[in-house]
Design a protein around this motif. Sequence first.
Motif, short mmCIF file in Angstrom:
data_model
loop_
_atom_site.label_atom_id
_atom_site.label_comp_id
_atom_site.label_asym_id
_atom_site.label_seq_id
_atom_site.Cartn_x
_atom_site.Cartn_y
_atom_site.Cartn_z
N ALA A 182 4.15 -2.85 -22.33
CA ALA A 182 3.66 -2.22 -21.60
C ALA A 182 2.24 -3.36 -21.03
O ALA A 182 2.31 -2.91 -20.19
N ASP A 183 1.79 -3.59 -21.81
CA ASP A 183 0.44 -4.42 -21.55
C ASP A 183 0.87 -5.96 -20.14
O ASP A 183 0.04 -6.20 -20.13
N SER A 184 1.64 -6.57 -20.57
CA SER A 184 1.78 -7.47 -19.79
C SER A 184 3.44 -7.16 -18.32
O SER A 184 3.38 -7.58 -17.48
N ILE A 185 3.03 -5.98 -17.75
CA ILE A 185 3.60 -5.23 -16.58
C ILE A 185 3.07 -5.74 -15.31
O ILE A 185 1.93 -5.54 -15.28
N ALA A 186 3.28 -6.85 -14.91
CA ALA A 186 2.81 -6.56 -13.45
C ALA A 186 3.64 -7.42 -12.63
O ALA A 186 5.21 -6.29 -12.50
N ALA A 187 3.89 -6.65 -11.05
CA ALA A 187 3.98 -6.13 -9.68
C ALA A 187 3.76 -7.15 -8.51
O ALA A 187 2.08 -6.69 -8.93
N SER A 188 4.44 -7.67 -7.51
CA SER A 188 4.40 -8.33 -6.86
C SER A 188 5.38 -7.77 -5.17
O SER A 188 6.27 -6.52 -5.68
N PHE A 189 4.66 -7.80 -4.60
CA PHE A 189 5.08 -7.57 -3.45
C PHE A 189 5.71 -8.35 -2.23
O PHE A 189 4.40 -8.98 -1.90
N ASN A 195 0.72 -1.10 0.17
CA ASN A 195 0.18 -0.27 -0.19
C ASN A 195 1.01 1.12 -0.10
O ASN A 195 0.54 2.52 0.07
N ASP A 196 2.50 1.27 0.24
CA ASP A 196 2.76 2.54 0.19
C ASP A 196 3.62 2.44 -0.98
O ASP A 196 4.22 3.90 -1.53
N ILE A 197 3.70 1.82 -2.43
CA ILE A 197 4.31 2.14 -3.24
C ILE A 197 3.34 1.97 -4.41
O ILE A 197 2.18 1.44 -4.38
N ASN A 198 3.48 3.05 -5.15
CA ASN A 198 3.33 3.48 -6.19
C ASN A 198 3.81 3.01 -7.42
O ASN A 198 5.11 3.88 -7.73
N ILE A 199 3.64 2.63 -8.35
CA ILE A 199 4.13 2.14 -9.98
C ILE A 199 3.44 2.92 -11.29
O ILE A 199 1.61 2.88 -11.09
N GLU A 200 4.05 3.82 -11.98
CA GLU A 200 2.93 4.30 -12.99
C GLU A 200 4.07 3.77 -14.04
O GLU A 200 4.99 4.25 -14.44
N LEU A 201 3.41 4.35 -14.97
CA LEU A 201 3.74 3.43 -16.86
C LEU A 201 3.55 4.79 -16.98
O LEU A 201 2.32 5.37 -17.49
N CYS A 209 10.62 5.82 7.15
CA CYS A 209 10.42 6.04 5.92
C CYS A 209 10.94 7.18 5.18
O CYS A 209 9.75 8.18 5.20
N THR A 210 11.24 7.16 3.64
CA THR A 210 11.42 8.07 3.64
C THR A 210 10.82 8.67 2.72
O THR A 210 11.00 6.54 1.30
N SER A 211 10.64 9.54 1.50
CA SER A 211 10.20 9.57 0.61
C SER A 211 10.89 9.12 -0.14
O SER A 211 11.94 9.44 -0.47
N PHE A 212 10.99 8.60 -1.83
CA PHE A 212 11.55 8.31 -2.54
C PHE A 212 11.13 7.93 -4.36
O PHE A 212 9.98 7.97 -4.39
N THR A 213 11.24 8.47 -5.40
CA THR A 213 11.23 8.59 -6.53
C THR A 213 12.71 8.02 -7.51
O THR A 213 13.18 8.69 -7.34
N ARG A 214 12.10 7.04 -7.97
CA ARG A 214 13.48 5.99 -9.36
C ARG A 214 12.27 5.76 -10.09
O ARG A 214 11.34 5.28 -10.36
N ARG A 215 12.92 6.45 -11.57
CA ARG A 215 12.40 6.13 -12.83
C ARG A 215 13.23 5.41 -13.85
O ARG A 215 14.24 6.04 -13.50
N PHE A 216 12.14 5.12 -14.03
CA PHE A 216 13.48 4.18 -15.36
C PHE A 216 13.00 3.49 -17.21
O PHE A 216 11.97 3.95 -17.17
N SER A 217 13.50 4.31 -17.45
CA SER A 217 13.78 4.33 -18.81
C SER A 217 13.60 2.60 -19.41
O SER A 217 14.36 1.99 -19.68
N LEU A 218 12.46 2.91 -20.30
CA LEU A 218 12.19 0.67 -20.51
C LEU A 218 12.82 0.62 -21.47
O LEU A 218 11.98 1.54 -23.04
N PRO A 219 13.21 -0.48 -21.94
CA PRO A 219 13.80 -0.55 -23.72
C PRO A 219 12.82 -1.49 -24.57
O PRO A 219 11.37 -1.17 -24.03
N GLN A 220 12.17 -0.20 -26.06
CA GLN A 220 11.54 -0.66 -26.61
C GLN A 220 10.96 -2.36 -27.05
O GLN A 220 9.53 -2.01 -27.72
N ASP A 221 11.37 -2.44 -26.76
CA ASP A 221 10.23 -3.94 -26.82
C ASP A 221 10.11 -4.58 -25.49
O ASP A 221 9.62 -5.93 -25.48
N VAL A 222 9.50 -4.41 -24.68
CA VAL A 222 8.95 -4.18 -23.43
C VAL A 222 7.54 -3.97 -23.68
O VAL A 222 6.96 -2.96 -24.12
#
Length: 144
Positions: free
Chosen positions: A112-119, A55-61, A97-110
């Motif tokens: 996008a509809d298949s991206i899934a996250a688990s914790f 619940n603490d994590i936000n993922i955006e594409l 717990c401090t705030s953070f934001t990490r951004r990753f440039s995805l390769p063109q062969d990803v």
Amino acid sequence: MNELSIFNTLFDDVFGGNTSAAVMRRTGFTAPKVDVIEEDNAYTLEMELPGRSENDINIELDHDNLTIASKEEDVKEEKEVKNEKKAKKYLLNERRCTSFTRRFSLPQDVDADSIAASFKNGILTVSMKKKAIAAPKQIAVIAG
């Protein structure tokens, strides 16, 4: 001291110490550690996030940019609210717990509809399948 830390110190001196690296060095905060694994048909990103929940994590594409962020939360305040009947006096309070934001440039062969996250157990796992690559196509030459 490695080359990057020397560069950060030089950068801080020139710009008055306002860089995010300078803030992280002064506060002792470091960005969450990440491993990225490439397999034949997928990529996997694993990020260490101890002390957090899903619940603490936000993922955006956004186009080809994957952003993982979490808000700041003061553990001390949270404990005081939960234990209002019995006030606590902290002699040492290092967990925060401090705030953070990490951004990753995805390769063109990803795909996008298949991206899934688990914790699980403090590890965020983001799975990204690769798009099927079209096989080379033979083009027939017609006599004209």
